[in-house]
Design an enzyme around this catalytic site. Sequence first.
Site, PDB file in Angstrom:
ATOM      1  N   HIS A   1       0.588  -1.548  -0.156  1.00 24.96           N
ATOM      2  CA  HIS A   1       0.102   0.105  -0.025  1.00 24.96           C
ATOM      3  C   HIS A   1       0.552   1.241   0.295  1.00 24.96           C
ATOM      4  O   HIS A   1       0.336   1.947   0.351  1.00 24.96           O
ATOM      5  CB  HIS A   1      -0.897   0.212   1.132  1.00 24.96           C
ATOM      6  CG  HIS A   1      -1.846  -1.123   0.578  1.00 24.96           C
ATOM      7  ND1 HIS A   1      -2.882  -0.944  -0.039  1.00 24.96           N
ATOM      8  CD2 HIS A   1      -2.075  -2.618   1.787  1.00 24.96           C
ATOM      9  CE1 HIS A   1      -3.931  -1.688   0.539  1.00 24.96           C
ATOM     10  NE2 HIS A   1      -3.058  -3.003   1.399  1.00 24.96           N
TER      11      HIS A   1
ATOM     12  N   SER B   1      -3.914  -7.351  -1.391  1.00 28.88           N
ATOM     13  CA  SER B   1      -5.204  -6.120  -0.701  1.00 28.88           C
ATOM     14  C   SER B   1      -5.247  -4.779  -1.669  1.00 28.88           C
ATOM     15  O   SER B   1      -4.567  -4.598  -2.129  1.00 28.88           O
ATOM     16  CB  SER B   1      -3.993  -5.702  -0.060  1.00 28.88           C
ATOM     17  OG  SER B   1      -4.693  -4.648   1.563  1.00 28.88           O
TER      18      SER B   1
ATOM     19  N   GLU C   1      -6.406   1.097  -5.437  1.00 29.65           N
ATOM     20  CA  GLU C   1      -4.992   0.282  -5.690  1.00 29.65           C
ATOM     21  C   GLU C   1      -5.029  -0.879  -5.449  1.00 29.65           C
ATOM     22  O   GLU C   1      -6.086  -1.958  -4.613  1.00 29.65           O
ATOM     23  CB  GLU C   1      -3.670   1.200  -4.884  1.00 29.65           C
ATOM     24  CG  GLU C   1      -4.378   1.270  -4.068  1.00 29.65           C
ATOM     25  CD  GLU C   1      -3.171   0.506  -3.145  1.00 29.65           C
ATOM     26  OE1 GLU C   1      -2.585  -0.594  -2.909  1.00 29.65           O
ATOM     27  OE2 GLU C   1      -3.644   0.610  -1.719  1.00 29.65           O
TER      28      GLU C   1
END
Length: 194
Positions: free
Chosen positions: A63, A111, A137
């Site tokens: 992330h 994720s 994303e």
Amino acid sequence: MTTLRETKRISLPLGQATSAGVIEGYASLFGVADTGGDIVMPGAFARTLMKRGAAGVKLLWQHNAAEPIGVWTSLIEDSKGLKAAGHLDLSVARAREALSLIRSGAVDGLSIGFRAKQAAIDKTSGVRRLSEIDLWEISVVTFPMAPQARIDAVKRTPLATTDTQRAMLCRLKAQEASLRLQHRLQSLALRIGC
């Protein structure tokens, strides 16, 4: 309705790993409560996929927006969830490191980074049902929030395909050069009156 940016991590087991850097897995599963108490509903990604497509969703490491490691080539909602396929950019050091960790089994989670556009909280259970998600994303992560969201394949691009692609590129370059030469000859012929 939440406008904050959120993340959801999910895990699926890793398949074969090779040096090509092509990865596949489920980034989100429908109807499964994650450790954060959220359930993504079928169709939650439909609008964002029509708006952005796979190319508009970033492939990141953990992330971190400063660490893109490749591109998503396909994002498809099926009956199970959001299936993702992408290609790690092996000219990037972090992508090479990620591939090594994926191949060894040290990292295999996916994720999502998103904004909840439509959500409802069940007052009895406290579970939040996400019915529309603005997906920004999908990251390769160590610890996915949804334990089933994992990379399930790292595929090899066969050498024949790579050689075929190189040959096709050479042919296209030769055709382009031939067309440029033909255009120049025609222009020259017009100038001298032939």
